[in-house]
Design a protein around this motif. Structure first.
Motif, PDB file in Angstrom:
ATOM      1  N   SER A   1      -8.641  27.766  13.439  1.00 25.02           N
ATOM      2  CA  SER A   1      -7.194  27.227  13.716  1.00 25.02           C
ATOM      3  C   SER A   1      -7.026  26.147  14.498  1.00 25.02           C
ATOM      4  O   SER A   1      -8.001  25.764  15.398  1.00 25.02           O
ATOM      5  N   LEU A   2      -5.792  25.283  14.181  1.00 23.60           N
ATOM      6  CA  LEU A   2      -5.713  24.365  15.086  1.00 23.60           C
ATOM      7  C   LEU A   2      -4.125  24.657  15.525  1.00 23.60           C
ATOM      8  O   LEU A   2      -3.184  24.909  15.019  1.00 23.60           O
ATOM      9  N   GLU A   3      -4.024  24.482  17.190  1.00 22.11           N
ATOM     10  CA  GLU A   3      -2.984  25.040  17.832  1.00 22.11           C
ATOM     11  C   GLU A   3      -1.966  23.868  18.740  1.00 22.11           C
ATOM     12  O   GLU A   3      -3.134  23.158  19.461  1.00 22.11           O
ATOM     13  N   LYS A   4      -0.909  23.851  18.564  1.00 23.47           N
ATOM     14  CA  LYS A   4      -0.262  23.188  19.722  1.00 23.47           C
ATOM     15  C   LYS A   4       0.502  24.232  20.692  1.00 23.47           C
ATOM     16  O   LYS A   4       1.433  24.854  20.143  1.00 23.47           O
ATOM     17  N   GLN A   5      -0.028  24.528  21.867  1.00 24.68           N
ATOM     18  CA  GLN A   5       0.433  25.816  22.715  1.00 24.68           C
ATOM     19  C   GLN A   5       1.825  25.941  22.512  1.00 24.68           C
ATOM     20  O   GLN A   5       2.601  24.940  23.085  1.00 24.68           O
ATOM     21  N   TYR A   6       2.191  26.998  22.320  1.00 29.93           N
ATOM     22  CA  TYR A   6       3.883  27.418  22.386  1.00 29.93           C
ATOM     23  C   TYR A   6       4.698  26.720  21.473  1.00 29.93           C
ATOM     24  O   TYR A   6       5.950  26.647  21.625  1.00 29.93           O
ATOM     25  N   LYS A   7       3.999  26.067  20.555  1.00 30.92           N
ATOM     26  CA  LYS A   7       4.856  25.110  19.444  1.00 30.92           C
ATOM     27  C   LYS A   7       4.461  25.785  18.239  1.00 30.92           C
ATOM     28  O   LYS A   7       5.386  26.236  17.151  1.00 30.92           O
ATOM     29  N   TYR A   8       3.216  25.452  17.722  1.00 27.94           N
ATOM     30  CA  TYR A   8       2.936  25.857  16.258  1.00 27.94           C
ATOM     31  C   TYR A   8       1.143  26.066  16.324  1.00 27.94           C
ATOM     32  O   TYR A   8       0.712  25.572  17.159  1.00 27.94           O
ATOM     33  N   ILE A   9       1.014  26.698  15.444  1.00 30.49           N
ATOM     34  CA  ILE A   9      -0.599  27.099  14.975  1.00 30.49           C
ATOM     35  C   ILE A   9      -0.725  27.290  13.530  1.00 30.49           C
ATOM     36  O   ILE A   9       0.037  27.918  12.705  1.00 30.49           O
ATOM     37  N   ILE A  10      -1.879  26.613  13.028  1.00 26.17           N
ATOM     38  CA  ILE A  10      -2.046  26.739  11.673  1.00 26.17           C
ATOM     39  C   ILE A  10      -3.808  27.375  11.492  1.00 26.17           C
ATOM     40  O   ILE A  10      -4.473  26.750  12.110  1.00 26.17           O
ATOM     41  N   GLY A  11      -3.775  28.382  10.900  1.00 20.32           N
ATOM     42  CA  GLY A  11      -5.323  29.066  10.759  1.00 20.32           C
ATOM     43  C   GLY A  11      -5.556  29.234   9.455  1.00 20.32           C
ATOM     44  O   GLY A  11      -4.784  29.545   8.405  1.00 20.32           O
ATOM     45  N   ILE A  12      -6.997  29.441   9.162  1.00 22.87           N
ATOM     46  CA  ILE A  12      -7.698  29.878   7.845  1.00 22.87           C
ATOM     47  C   ILE A  12      -8.764  30.917   8.450  1.00 22.87           C
ATOM     48  O   ILE A  12      -9.449  30.580   9.241  1.00 22.87           O
ATOM     49  N   ASP A  13      -8.635  31.952   7.548  1.00 22.81           N
ATOM     50  CA  ASP A  13      -9.587  33.124   7.649  1.00 22.81           C
ATOM     51  C   ASP A  13     -10.353  33.196   6.468  1.00 22.81           C
ATOM     52  O   ASP A  13      -9.713  33.029   5.237  1.00 22.81           O
ATOM     53  N   ILE A  14     -11.724  33.420   6.402  1.00 23.66           N
ATOM     54  CA  ILE A  14     -12.650  33.766   5.333  1.00 23.66           C
ATOM     55  C   ILE A  14     -13.230  35.043   5.510  1.00 23.66           C
ATOM     56  O   ILE A  14     -13.929  34.932   6.815  1.00 23.66           O
ATOM     57  N   ASN A  15     -13.476  36.057   4.852  1.00 26.00           N
ATOM     58  CA  ASN A  15     -13.959  37.321   5.294  1.00 26.00           C
ATOM     59  C   ASN A  15     -14.938  37.503   3.616  1.00 26.00           C
ATOM     60  O   ASN A  15     -14.446  37.408   2.706  1.00 26.00           O
ATOM     61  N   ARG A  16     -16.104  38.193   4.094  1.00 24.07           N
ATOM     62  CA  ARG A  16     -16.799  38.605   3.067  1.00 24.07           C
ATOM     63  C   ARG A  16     -17.320  40.128   3.458  1.00 24.07           C
ATOM     64  O   ARG A  16     -18.104  40.445   4.637  1.00 24.07           O
ATOM     65  N   GLN A  17     -17.215  40.952   2.695  1.00 26.24           N
ATOM     66  CA  GLN A  17     -17.725  42.452   2.362  1.00 26.24           C
ATOM     67  C   GLN A  17     -18.899  42.734   1.494  1.00 26.24           C
ATOM     68  O   GLN A  17     -18.529  42.315   0.276  1.00 26.24           O
ATOM     69  N   SER A  18     -19.870  43.207   1.955  1.00 29.58           N
ATOM     70  CA  SER A  18     -21.045  43.655   1.088  1.00 29.58           C
ATOM     71  C   SER A  18     -21.094  44.843   0.430  1.00 29.58           C
ATOM     72  O   SER A  18     -21.582  45.950   0.756  1.00 29.58           O
ATOM     73  N   TRP A  19     -19.945  44.885  -0.382  1.00 35.06           N
ATOM     74  CA  TRP A  19     -19.654  46.396  -1.011  1.00 35.06           C
ATOM     75  C   TRP A  19     -20.645  46.796  -1.869  1.00 35.06           C
ATOM     76  O   TRP A  19     -20.822  47.917  -2.393  1.00 35.06           O
ATOM     77  N   SER A  20     -21.507  45.890  -2.539  1.00 37.86           N
ATOM     78  CA  SER A  20     -22.598  46.197  -3.396  1.00 37.86           C
ATOM     79  C   SER A  20     -23.696  47.201  -2.652  1.00 37.86           C
ATOM     80  O   SER A  20     -24.502  47.758  -3.271  1.00 37.86           O
ATOM     81  N   ASP A  21     -23.659  47.224  -1.205  1.00 38.41           N
ATOM     82  CA  ASP A  21     -24.423  48.004  -0.440  1.00 38.41           C
ATOM     83  C   ASP A  21     -23.866  49.384  -0.365  1.00 38.41           C
ATOM     84  O   ASP A  21     -24.664  50.352   0.202  1.00 38.41           O
ATOM     85  N   TYR A  22     -22.565  49.815  -0.776  1.00 33.30           N
ATOM     86  CA  TYR A  22     -21.803  50.878  -0.527  1.00 33.30           C
ATOM     87  C   TYR A  22     -22.341  52.012  -1.682  1.00 33.30           C
ATOM     88  O   TYR A  22     -23.008  51.726  -2.615  1.00 33.30           O
ATOM     89  N   ARG A  23     -22.704  53.166  -0.954  1.00 25.98           N
ATOM     90  CA  ARG A  23     -23.190  54.525  -1.522  1.00 25.98           C
ATOM     91  C   ARG A  23     -22.167  55.477  -1.125  1.00 25.98           C
ATOM     92  O   ARG A  23     -21.867  55.891   0.022  1.00 25.98           O
ATOM     93  N   ASP A  24     -21.695  56.220  -2.193  1.00 23.35           N
ATOM     94  CA  ASP A  24     -21.020  57.674  -1.707  1.00 23.35           C
ATOM     95  C   ASP A  24     -21.839  58.511  -1.597  1.00 23.35           C
ATOM     96  O   ASP A  24     -23.205  58.687  -1.405  1.00 23.35           O
ATOM     97  N   PHE A  25     -21.326  59.876  -1.483  1.00 29.30           N
ATOM     98  CA  PHE A  25     -22.141  60.962  -1.069  1.00 29.30           C
ATOM     99  C   PHE A  25     -23.187  61.244  -2.230  1.00 29.30           C
ATOM    100  O   PHE A  25     -24.450  61.576  -1.362  1.00 29.30           O
ATOM    101  N   ASP A  26     -23.204  61.125  -3.231  1.00 28.13           N
ATOM    102  CA  ASP A  26     -24.309  61.377  -4.169  1.00 28.13           C
ATOM    103  C   ASP A  26     -25.087  60.144  -4.389  1.00 28.13           C
ATOM    104  O   ASP A  26     -25.979  60.269  -5.337  1.00 28.13           O
ATOM    105  N   GLY A  27     -24.937  59.189  -3.827  1.00 30.26           N
ATOM    106  CA  GLY A  27     -25.731  57.894  -3.787  1.00 30.26           C
ATOM    107  C   GLY A  27     -25.404  56.930  -4.817  1.00 30.26           C
ATOM    108  O   GLY A  27     -26.331  56.059  -5.296  1.00 30.26           O
ATOM    109  N   VAL A  28     -24.211  57.139  -5.351  1.00 30.37           N
ATOM    110  CA  VAL A  28     -23.664  56.218  -6.463  1.00 30.37           C
ATOM    111  C   VAL A  28     -23.222  55.083  -5.783  1.00 30.37           C
ATOM    112  O   VAL A  28     -22.189  54.994  -4.879  1.00 30.37           O
TER     113      VAL A  28
END
Length: 428
Positions: free
Chosen positions: A290-317
């Motif tokens: 993010s780029l910020e001018k304190q108490y005036k404005y802020i512009i931000g970008i977030d990127i998230n990655r989740q490895s859901w291919s590693d998920y396994r339910d109770f039965d291992g599925v």
């Protein structure tokens, strides 16, 4: 053996039916119901507060002294006041599949958060929030093959996982902060399939019940770096990492048969009773700039990655897909010190997000797009605020009109109260 086979058949039947009859004229549900929530551990909820939601969910690298910094524990040292934060939401949703359509309306508490500075370099906080939500129900009727009767099938999914968390953030050097969030995850994921067969002289039904109870800890460290580019401009870079883990769970399954005729009979068969196992949860990496001018404005970008291919339910599925989420948002305060205009002290926000969900329909991954507007009304001489966020979004797999899709409008309201605690009084 027959009972176990019957349970497996019913489970397969109601999963197939939900995807085929996700939206039917007999479909029922509470506000916020979603056919996508029947997979995995449900629909993953936004973890931010109302300020973050008004900015498209951005918050990994946007610290602020007057709002609870909850998305990145490393941002907590910027909260130099004790803060109380509460949020609620309401949602209007339209679910559609082809020519079929259903609407839902409802709401709930979004979160509770609290934090205070232990000293000038250490801030601690705690809170309660939903992590995932399961909420869907559908009913359909079909003719029994090679028989003159009809069977009615009802499939119900409910529950979710809630987090109680404790976060700590410390300043280790000028502009460099570290944090750690420890969360206790608890809740239950409930599914049931109910089938009834109506004949001339009697009525019978069969119900399959499954409950998976979750109870375990998760941990998320974070780091934030802030550097002055000029006298008033600040560059913030934040990173969080949620460790992949295995949640301890207990599973209960049973089948209940009811017979109604000249004599009412009920037969209950337990397939598994609190059998211990685990659910494998994915790692979660987020980067924010993010780029910020304190108490005036802020512009931000977030990127998230989740490895859901590693998920396994109770039965291992397995069967879920890795996801990426992209968020962009901005906040602007015309003049935080204005005494002539209240509107110049209001914080205005805008944001947008593109989120992949770990589910696929027809071989295509579900995507959620949303846009948001928000603002905060200063109260108590600007020390506290009443916060609002308005979000419009859609969820769909691909561009086919026959795919299950969602269209939703959310209104979120929150109150942030700041105060001074543990301040040593001085008399000159």
């Amino acid at each position: 053996m027959c009972l176990i086979k019957l349970g497996s058949v019913l489970r397969l039947k109601f999963v197939q039916t939900v995807l085929c009859f996700a939206i039917s004229q007999a479909c029922l549900g509470q506000g916020g119901s979603s056919p996508f929530s029947v997979l995995g551990i449900g629909d993953i909820e936004s973890q931010g507060n109302i300020r973050n939601d008004g900015m498209g969910g951005v918050g990994i690298s946007t610290p602020h002294p007057l709002y609870g910094n909850v998305l990145n524990p490393a941002n907590l040292p910027y909260n130099q006041y004790t803060f109380f934060d509460i949020g609620v939401f309401t949602e209007y949703k339209t679910l559609s599949e082809g020519d079929l359509e259903q609407t839902d309306f409802g709401g709930n508490i979004k979160y509770l958060a609290f934090g205070f500075p232990v000293n000038k370099n250490w801030v601690t906080g705690a809170g309660l929030r939903p992590f995932s939500t399961v909420n869907f129900e559908t009913t359909t009727t079909s003719k029994v093959p090679q028989a003159p009767t009809f069977a009615e099938y009802t499939y119900s999914y409910e529950g979710g996982i809630t987090q109680v968390y404790w976060s700590n953030g410390i300043r280790i050097y000028k502009g460099v902060t570290l944090g750690l969030e420890a969360a206790y995850n608890f809740g239950s994921l409930k599914t049931s399939s109910f089938s009834s067969l109506t004949e001339v002289t009697s009525v019978s039904n069969v119900e399959f019940l499954q409950r998976v109870i979750v109870s375990d800890f998760s941990f998320k460290p974070g780091i934030n770096y802030s550097s002055k580019l000029s006298e008033k401009m600040i560059l913030n870079i934040g990173i969080t990492y949620g460790f992949g883990t295995s949640f301890n769970v207990r599973k209960h399954e049973e089948i209940v048969r009811n017979y109604f005729g000249n004599q009412e009979l009920k037969q209950r068969d337990t397939l598994s009773n609190n059998v211990r196992g685990s659910i494998t949860m994915p790692a979660d990496l987020s980067l924010g700039i993010s780029l910020e001018k304190q108490y005036k404005y802020i512009i931000g970008i977030d990127i998230n990655r989740q490895s859901w291919s590693d998920y396994r339910d109770f039965d291992g599925v397995a069967g879920l897909k890795n996801t990426y989420t992209y968020r962009v948002g901005a906040e602007w305060v015309p003049d935080v010190t204005s005494v002539s205009s209240y509107f110049k002290r209001i914080a205005y926000r805008v944001g947008a997000s593109l989120q992949q969900l770990p589910f696929t329909i027809g071989g295509e991954q579900v995507e959620r797009r949303s846009a948001s507007l928000g603002f905060s009304l200063p109260v108590n001489r600007g020390f506290s605020s009443l916060n609002f966020a308005f979000i419009y979004g859609t969820s769909q797999a691909g561009s086919s009109n026959n795919n299950v899709s969602e269209e939703f409008i959310q209104v979120k309201v929150g109150l942030t109260v700041n105060d001074r605690w543990f301040v040593r009084r001085r008399i000159n």
